[in-house]
Structures are given as C-alpha cells and as structure tokens.
Motif scaffolding. Sequence first.
Motif, mmCIF file in Angstrom:
data_model
loop_
_atom_site.group_PDB
_atom_site.id
_atom_site.type_symbol
_atom_site.label_atom_id
_atom_site.label_comp_id
_atom_site.label_asym_id
_atom_site.label_seq_id
_atom_site.Cartn_x
_atom_site.Cartn_y
_atom_site.Cartn_z
ATOM 1 N N TYR A 1 4.518 13.224 -67.735
ATOM 2 C CA TYR A 1 5.843 12.771 -68.167
ATOM 3 C C TYR A 1 6.589 13.945 -68.783
ATOM 4 O O TYR A 1 6.702 14.039 -70.006
ATOM 5 C CB TYR A 1 5.701 11.595 -69.154
ATOM 6 N N PHE B 1 9.119 6.232 -64.509
ATOM 7 C CA PHE B 1 9.876 5.503 -65.545
ATOM 8 C C PHE B 1 11.166 6.219 -65.925
ATOM 9 O O PHE B 1 11.684 6.032 -67.013
ATOM 10 C CB PHE B 1 9.003 5.315 -66.799
ATOM 11 N N ARG C 1 9.572 -2.976 -70.191
ATOM 12 C CA ARG C 1 9.702 -2.577 -68.786
ATOM 13 C C ARG C 1 9.368 -3.806 -67.951
ATOM 14 O O ARG C 1 8.910 -4.815 -68.490
ATOM 15 C CB ARG C 1 8.764 -1.404 -68.453
ATOM 16 N N ASN D 1 5.884 0.641 -60.307
ATOM 17 C CA ASN D 1 4.672 0.798 -61.106
ATOM 18 C C ASN D 1 4.086 -0.572 -61.434
ATOM 19 O O ASN D 1 4.769 -1.421 -62.025
ATOM 20 C CB ASN D 1 4.997 1.521 -62.423
ATOM 21 N N GLU D 2 2.879 -0.802 -61.010
ATOM 22 C CA GLU D 2 2.131 -2.028 -61.351
ATOM 23 C C GLU D 2 2.976 -3.303 -61.274
ATOM 24 O O GLU D 2 3.283 -3.928 -62.296
ATOM 25 C CB GLU D 2 1.514 -1.905 -62.743
ATOM 26 N N ASN E 1 0.595 1.513 -57.275
ATOM 27 C CA ASN E 1 -0.600 1.457 -58.126
ATOM 28 C C ASN E 1 -0.936 0.014 -58.511
ATOM 29 O O ASN E 1 -0.213 -0.635 -59.248
ATOM 30 C CB ASN E 1 -0.466 2.367 -59.356
ATOM 31 N N ASP F 1 -5.161 1.528 -61.155
ATOM 32 C CA ASP F 1 -5.233 2.065 -62.513
ATOM 33 C C ASP F 1 -6.467 1.516 -63.229
ATOM 34 O O ASP F 1 -6.598 0.303 -63.405
ATOM 35 C CB ASP F 1 -3.956 1.688 -63.272
ATOM 36 N N TYR G 1 -8.993 1.405 -66.408
ATOM 37 C CA TYR G 1 -9.239 1.643 -67.841
ATOM 38 C C TYR G 1 -10.471 0.839 -68.262
ATOM 39 O O TYR G 1 -10.359 -0.324 -68.645
ATOM 40 C CB TYR G 1 -8.010 1.219 -68.654
ATOM 41 N N GLU H 1 -4.410 6.100 -62.027
ATOM 42 C CA GLU H 1 -4.486 6.281 -63.480
ATOM 43 C C GLU H 1 -5.936 6.047 -63.879
ATOM 44 O O GLU H 1 -6.435 4.927 -63.779
ATOM 45 C CB GLU H 1 -3.588 5.279 -64.204
ATOM 46 N N TRP I 1 -2.690 0.001 -77.543
ATOM 47 C CA TRP I 1 -1.240 -0.038 -77.781
ATOM 48 C C TRP I 1 -0.934 -0.115 -79.275
ATOM 49 O O TRP I 1 -0.250 0.726 -79.812
ATOM 50 C CB TRP I 1 -0.612 -1.217 -77.015
ATOM 51 N N PHE J 1 -4.848 9.503 -66.495
ATOM 52 C CA PHE J 1 -3.694 9.084 -67.296
ATOM 53 C C PHE J 1 -3.946 9.478 -68.737
ATOM 54 O O PHE J 1 -4.907 9.067 -69.338
ATOM 55 C CB PHE J 1 -3.496 7.575 -67.221
ATOM 56 N N GLU K 1 3.170 3.899 -76.345
ATOM 57 C CA GLU K 1 1.791 4.293 -76.039
ATOM 58 C C GLU K 1 1.284 5.503 -76.830
ATOM 59 O O GLU K 1 0.537 6.329 -76.322
ATOM 60 C CB GLU K 1 1.656 4.494 -74.524
ATOM 61 N N TRP L 1 -2.387 5.658 -76.691
ATOM 62 C CA TRP L 1 -3.043 5.700 -75.375
ATOM 63 C C TRP L 1 -3.330 7.167 -75.082
ATOM 64 O O TRP L 1 -2.525 7.861 -74.479
ATOM 65 C CB TRP L 1 -2.158 5.065 -74.299
HETATM 66 C C1 GAL Z 1 -0.838 1.268 -67.058
HETATM 67 C C2 GAL Z 1 0.577 1.681 -66.693
HETATM 68 C C3 GAL Z 1 0.953 2.986 -67.341
HETATM 69 C C4 GAL Z 1 0.618 2.955 -68.798
HETATM 70 C C5 GAL Z 1 -0.864 2.642 -68.964
HETATM 71 C C6 GAL Z 1 -1.285 2.595 -70.417
HETATM 72 O O1 GAL Z 1 -1.027 -0.079 -66.842
HETATM 73 O O2 GAL Z 1 0.735 1.819 -65.314
HETATM 74 O O3 GAL Z 1 2.332 3.211 -67.175
HETATM 75 O O4 GAL Z 1 1.411 2.009 -69.410
HETATM 76 O O5 GAL Z 1 -1.122 1.402 -68.403
HETATM 77 O O6 GAL Z 1 -0.821 1.491 -71.105
#
Ligand code: GAL
Length: 657
Positions: free
Chosen positions: A8, A37, A102, A140-141, A248, A271, A273, A305, A313, A343, A353, A356
């Motif tokens: 970013y 974004f 968003r 995005n998502e 994604n 993505d 996590y 990601e 968050w 990510f 974030e 994050w």
């Molecule tokens: C993903 C999203 C990212 C960022 C990430 C961390 O779901 O695509 O833009 O928000 O989570 O929260």
Amino acid sequence: MIFGVDYYPEHWDRTEWKNQAKLMREGNFNTVRMGEFAWKLFEKSEGEFDFSFLDEVIEILANEGIKTILGTPTAAPPKWLANKYDILQRDRYGRKREWGSRRECCANNPHYIEKSRIIVEEMARHFKDNKNVIAWQIDNEFGCHGSTRCFCENCRRQFGKWLGEKYADINELNKKWGSVFWSLDYDSFDDIILPGYNSCEIEYPPNFAHNPSLDLEFRRFSSDSWVKYQKMQIDILRKYTNLPITHNFMGHFSDIDYYKLAEDLDFVSWDNYPDTQWGAAEYEHISMAHENMRGVKNKNFIVMEEQSGPCGWDRVGSTPRPGQLRLWTYQAIAHGAEGIVYFRFRTALFGMEQYWYGVLDHDGVPRRRFYEIQKTGEELKKLEKYIVSAKNNYDALIVKSYDNVWGHEIKRHTEKYDYYNLLYSYYKANADLNICTAVSCGDYEKYKVVYMPSYNIVEKEEINKIEEYVKNGGVLVLTFRSGTRNTYNNIVPLPVPGVFAELAGIEVEEFDAPRREVTICGEIDATSKIWCDIIKPVSAKTLCTYGSEYYKGKAAITVNEYEKGKVYYVGCDLDEPAMKKLAALISNAAGIAMIEAPKGIEIIRRDAYTILLNHNEYEVSLPIKGKSLISGKDFDGRLEGYGAEFICEDDYMYEKY
Ligand code: GAL
C-alpha cells in the motif's frame, strides 16, 4: 513463481518508496499486489482521473525486479460517490449501511455499477501497455463484512426479473414454491418480496420465517449478482488486456457460489489467515480451505494474502512461532498453491488495521519474520520447478455444494447440526490418514471414494451422474439428511433417503435428534449426539447398529453393493476417533493406501516427491527416508518442530531431478 507482498504505497511517504522496494528485493520478493483500495486517489472527484502515483511506484518496483498485480479499486467507494448517489446496501431490516468502512455497495445498484465500469475502464486503458503489470485482481473479497445479500429496492426488482427469466410464468413459480402455504401466492413477478424483516424471527442463522424456496432462490440470486458484477469488470479488462485475471476468495466462506465465481476467472487466489485475534484454526481446517480453493476450478491457485505476523483488528492475535510462516507457505503449496503473496509488507500506522502485522513492523525494521520469509523465498527459487503445475494424486473427494450450504442454513434440522462441521469431520478423518483428499464437485470418476455428506438438495442430472459412478465401480458415501430435497428446497415424497434410497439399498424408518449420547457398535464402536437415522436395510448389509435408546439393535451404518460399486450410508454423526476408523474401513475397501503418522503431521505425495509438514512445535520421527530437495542432504525421518521438507524417497528420481 510469484513470491510477493501486498503493498500500500499510498500509506507511506513517497520518499520511502525506493527504500521499501529495495528491501523487498532483499526479501526475495518478485511481485506486489497494489491498488485495490485506492479509488479515491485514482478518481479524486467524479470524472477526474489520476493514476500517476501508481505509475511511479510500479516503475520504482520494476527497477528492483518486482512486478505488479493490479487490483481494481471497487471495494472501497469514495465519499463523493456515496454523497451523490444512493449506492449503499440495505440490511435485512431495511436499514441503510453507513459509508465509512468498505464493501458497503450494492451489486445491483445502477450507479455503483456505472461508476465501477468507468473506473475499471479508465484503469485498464491507462495500464494496458505497462509491461510491469503481470495480472489483475478484480475488486477485493466479494461478500466480506456480510455484504453478499442486500435488501434494497434495486435488489428486489432485479430479483423479480431474475425469477421471471427462470420461471417464465408466475403460476409456475407459485406451484414450484408451494406458495399456497399461508396464502403466499404472487400475482406477478413485480410482487416478489425479499426475505427481510417480517416480525417473525427464527433463531439461527438470523433468518425470518419465509418460504424456504424464496430463501434459497434469494441466496442464489445474491450470489449470481456478484458473479455478474465481477463479469462486468472482466469484460472491460478483456477489451484492453490478455493478462490473467483473478479475484481473492475467502476459503471456507460460502455465501457466494465459488464454482460460479471462479468460472469467469483465469485462476483463483485466496486470503489465508490461520491464526488471528479470533483464534487459531486447526491445521486440517486450513488444508481443507486450500483444497476447497483448488477444487472450485480444479486448478492450482495463488495465495494472494498470506499471514505474515500477529493479526487482529481491535485486539492482536498470537505471534506466529519461529518456523510457522515458512510452514504455512509450504502447507499452501502442498495443497495446490503455486504462488504466495504475504499480507502486508509493512504494518499500517493508521486506519482499521493497525494491529494486522505484516512482514515488517510499524517501524519498518526487518526482524525475525522478514528473515524467515526471505529464507523461504530463497528455498523456493530451488523448489519452483517442482511446484509450478504440480499435481496431487487425489484418492478421495469431499463434495461441497453451495446450494446445500444454503439449504442446510435455511432449514438447519437441529440445534447441533452444521453442514460445514460435517464436511470437515470427513475431510479431517481422511487427512489424518494422509489420504490425498479433494474438496470439489463433479468428475466423480477421478476418485476412488466420493463422500457426499448431507447432500440433500439434489438436481436431477446429478442423480444420474452419481448412479453412473457407482455402477462403474465407484465407492460412494452418503450420510443422514441426504437426498430428500429438490432444487426448489422442497421435500420429495419418497422414503428417506429419497432419491438415494435405491442406491443405498435402505429405508430410513425413523430418526432421532438425540437429547443424550447414543452408542453405536459393530465394525466400529462409536458415539453419536447430533443425528441418528433408524435404518431398515433393504438390499444393504448392516455394518453397525445402535447400542442404546429404544432403537438399540437397529442399523446405524450400512453398505450396499450396487452393480460394480458400493454405497455406504452413515445414518449418524460419529465421534472423532470413530470417524477415522470409518474412513480407514472405507479406504481399505476402496484400495486406498493410508499412512499413519503422529498427530500434527501432514504427508502429501505428489508426482515423484513427498511434502512433509510438522504442525507440532516439537520434533517428530517419521518412517520416511530419502533426499531433501531443499538441502540436497539425506533425510533420516526427523522433522523439527514447525518443520517442512520436500523429500525424494527414490534415489533414481532424485538423480533425475
Ligand atoms: C483481508 C482483506 C485485506 C485486509 C486483511 C486483514 O480479508 O482482503 O484487505 O483487510 O483481510 O484484515
């Protein structure tokens, strides 16, 4: 092979861009994803476009050998757009979503569609000749933050139209939906309502008491709306570029039919996590998500990601242990990823974030996580040739159906029932035996065993395909709550398991959603606590019976020989150890090789090498020897905590490599 970071640049002073790009190169990164974004930066006010900041960043990165994946920015609409047009979604109570996060826009809103069309076209035209752009990501998502279903007037009208195209005649719809129930007949497609607030709330999931056919069709329509919105963007990009296009996805997320969403894309990305403020997922849950992502297109994918630090968050999650970032990377690869993007590069100082964490901390100083990823990147340069286009040899298939996700959500059967949990219990049992298991649908003949847990809504064509598979020698596994609903989400007037009764060679006489644990005995000893079908075998053989309740002695699990194949019917849920025994019993019968390994170990055999993953924090010893494709040294079976290895078990093959 793509090895990248989500970047970013707009979050950093432009004086930092060069150093950041340099550091990326040192980290072995060769790709960034950017732009998804940045709508407000691209279009400061309506019709005023400026992509110059991105031109500059792309150039700076390219000078360090780093290519760009560009995201279309439509997930984050600017304020001028929300001020001028009513583009925001309505929730199921009819409340307007506030702008300020968003994904607040409605996929059927003509203004949002039009403005999206314009920004995508401007962007596509602007970047079409930029040789440093290598792929596009749409938006995005889709669906994140609960945004799949919108209850605005545009959606209501479009839904009526969508139904009109599907049913043609409103009386036909009334008949198919059973609208006669509670006098719900419609006089025209303009009358159609959305399943919003009607004062009659049912507990879970937050639903109102509507006709189940309406509910299911609305979910299909909402999913289709995003597929159509995505297609609109793809068609525009295609006028300007032949570069691969992706979106994604979100793994297990199921509000959108991912098979359909994937159809128009060149490849799937997603993505991942594994361990955030909301908890750590079991490793099999992550493996299954990867398989689901591979399965929607039956094609290798990219992780767009990948977690690279502690994540949260409003609270932080736990810190990935030394080795875990590398391990998660190899886990993704083992299940079909052929590109990894972490990510994000540097943790944000502001915005939602801040917690994050990315590859770098807030101060931008490279530390342990950076060096671990850097080392992984170094290894991947060597391994790339084994990864790109590699194929896993699947023995088993877990069929996932989005219609059934929705059907089971709308009519949940019982408090404790959960479709995902049931699919997961089958995936996990197979994964724990190191059976290569796909999560997908169709093409049954490619697999030795096909599991169709709670496959309840069945399309007519599907019945024939399944029957063919079994006739030709396939092994099919059905469970309770299968085969009893049609495409309109109505129940078929047949003995349970409905359309599968003949294949399974049984009749379910009664069922119980037990209030206490029920025991099961026979080929497998087990307990059940969610659902018990009380089975009368017709042509099937009993494998297990119930050991308690008034149905003690009645069949719980059966198997039926059907032409050249076999059909297992599992009438109840089973505890975890029993699930594993069941998977072993079925796999044995189907001639599938299994490998027993300590808990936390994944062994994935693909082509001529084997990937070993140790999700435990301690070392384990495995009965596998060979040469490591990573170090070139002999591998004696010992795998360190959070370790991962690529092993060639065969000397001859190793030499060939
Ligand atoms: C993903 C999203 C990212 C960022 C990430 C961390 O779901 O695509 O833009 O928000 O989570 O929260």
